[in-house]
Design an enzyme around this catalytic site. Structure first.
Site, mmCIF file in Angstrom:
data_model
loop_
_atom_site.group_PDB
_atom_site.id
_atom_site.type_symbol
_atom_site.label_atom_id
_atom_site.label_comp_id
_atom_site.label_asym_id
_atom_site.label_seq_id
_atom_site.Cartn_x
_atom_site.Cartn_y
_atom_site.Cartn_z
ATOM 1 N N LYS A 13 33.421 33.639 42.442
ATOM 2 C CA LYS A 13 34.702 33.910 43.125
ATOM 3 C C LYS A 13 34.728 35.329 43.697
ATOM 4 C CE LYS A 13 37.080 33.137 39.329
ATOM 5 N NZ LYS A 13 35.982 32.912 38.368
ATOM 6 N N ARG A 88 46.041 31.950 35.930
ATOM 7 C CA ARG A 88 45.049 31.377 35.022
ATOM 8 C C ARG A 88 45.705 30.503 33.964
ATOM 9 N NH1 ARG A 88 40.904 35.381 35.584
ATOM 10 N NH2 ARG A 88 39.216 35.315 34.126
ATOM 11 N N ARG A 122 24.184 39.005 35.475
ATOM 12 C CA ARG A 122 25.060 39.849 36.308
ATOM 13 C C ARG A 122 24.999 41.313 35.858
ATOM 14 N NH1 ARG A 122 31.224 38.330 37.167
ATOM 15 N NH2 ARG A 122 31.281 38.357 34.893
ATOM 16 N N ARG A 155 28.654 43.810 31.951
ATOM 17 C CA ARG A 155 30.037 43.785 31.468
ATOM 18 C C ARG A 155 30.045 43.377 29.999
ATOM 19 N NH1 ARG A 155 33.616 40.427 35.839
ATOM 20 N NH2 ARG A 155 34.339 39.464 33.919
ATOM 21 N N ARG A 166 34.900 32.543 26.887
ATOM 22 C CA ARG A 166 35.585 32.483 28.194
ATOM 23 C C ARG A 166 35.563 31.060 28.753
ATOM 24 N NH1 ARG A 166 32.146 36.782 31.022
ATOM 25 N NH2 ARG A 166 33.290 36.359 32.941
#
Ligand code: AP5
Length: 213
Positions: A13, A88, A122, A155, A166
């Site tokens: 996203k 969310r 990532r 992260r 998550r």
């Protein structure tokens, strides 16, 4: 043009929003990035939400709604926005109706296997939030941001345990929004598996088809 980017963590996203914002001429507003900025500057809000983000849980609705509502009241969203990561929960979606109306909700879909691959690889530039992937989108110099040269980090919520949490939180709290927006005739399904440029092209095509762009 008011767009919401909906989808599981790691679906791309933020990556596609960064490409689309220049083409569409509207800002990319990421609720997660807004929270990470507060953590970085050590504000009271940042201190309050730091452990929640690290574990991969959701910040409470009241705090999140107020924070995003304030952000959407600024001048730069006069022509619209790409809202990435909000709403969310159903409560957030219902609250949002009062202060801003989305024109389309883009639903990014990707297999869980690929989500894990994307999140584990990532790396981000802490100051700007610019995102890389060690295999799919590596920086020019390993470990360093292309523009500022700052050291890239992983992260804290991209550790395996937080990623799995998550995904569970997404399934329980966020996935119900797919039906919520489908019933309102706002849902636009998007296959998030090709390259970022291909996903962007697909998005622009779908917006054109809907007469939004
Ligand atoms: P947030 O920052 O929103 O995290 P997220 O939803 O989990 O989304 P991600 O940023 O992980 O994924 P993305 O889809 O943007 O993927 P990306 O483009 O980076 O939220 C973080 C936290 O903040 C939450 O857990 C919560 O605590 C809090 N929060 C935020 N909003 C909230 C809300 N509304 N309510 C309550 N709490 C909230 O891509 C991932 C990787 O894949 C990158 O390495 C990228 O380079 C790579 N990649 C991307 N696209 C492709 C592609 N097409 N092909 C190959 N690789 C790709």
């Amino acid at each position: 043009m008011n767009l919401i980017f909906l989808g599981p963590p790691g679906a791309g996203k933020g990556t596609v929003a960064d490409l689309a914002k220049d083409v569409l001429g509207i800002p990319h507003i990421s609720s997660g990035q807004l929270f990470r900025e507060q953590i970085k500057i050590g504000s009271p809000l940042g201190k309050r939400v730091e452990a929640t983000l690290k574990a991969g849980n959701l910040v409470d609705d009241e705090t999140t709604i107020e924070f995003v509502r304030e952000r959407l009241s600024r001048d730069d969203v006069a022509r619209g926005y790409i809202l990435d990561g909000f709403p969310r929960t159903i409560a957030q979606a219902e609250a949002m109706c009062v202060f801003s109306k989305p024109e389309a909700v883009i639903n990014f879909s990707l297999t869980e296997e690929e989500i894990l691959r994307r999140l584990e690889g990532r790396r981000v530039a802490p100051t700007t939030g610019r995102t890389y992937h060690i295999l799919y989108n590596p920086p020019k110099v390993e470990g360093l941001d292309d523009e500022t040269g700052e050291t890239l980090i992983q992260r804290p919520d991209d550790k395996k345990e937080a990623i799995l949490n998550r995904l569970e939180v997404y399934t329980r709290e966020t996935r119900p929004l797919i039906n919520h927006y489908r019933e309102k005739n706002l849902l636009v399904p998007l296959d998030a598996s090709p390259s970022p440029q291909e996903v962007l092209n697909q998005l622009l095509h779908l917006l054109k088809e809907k007469g939004i762009h």
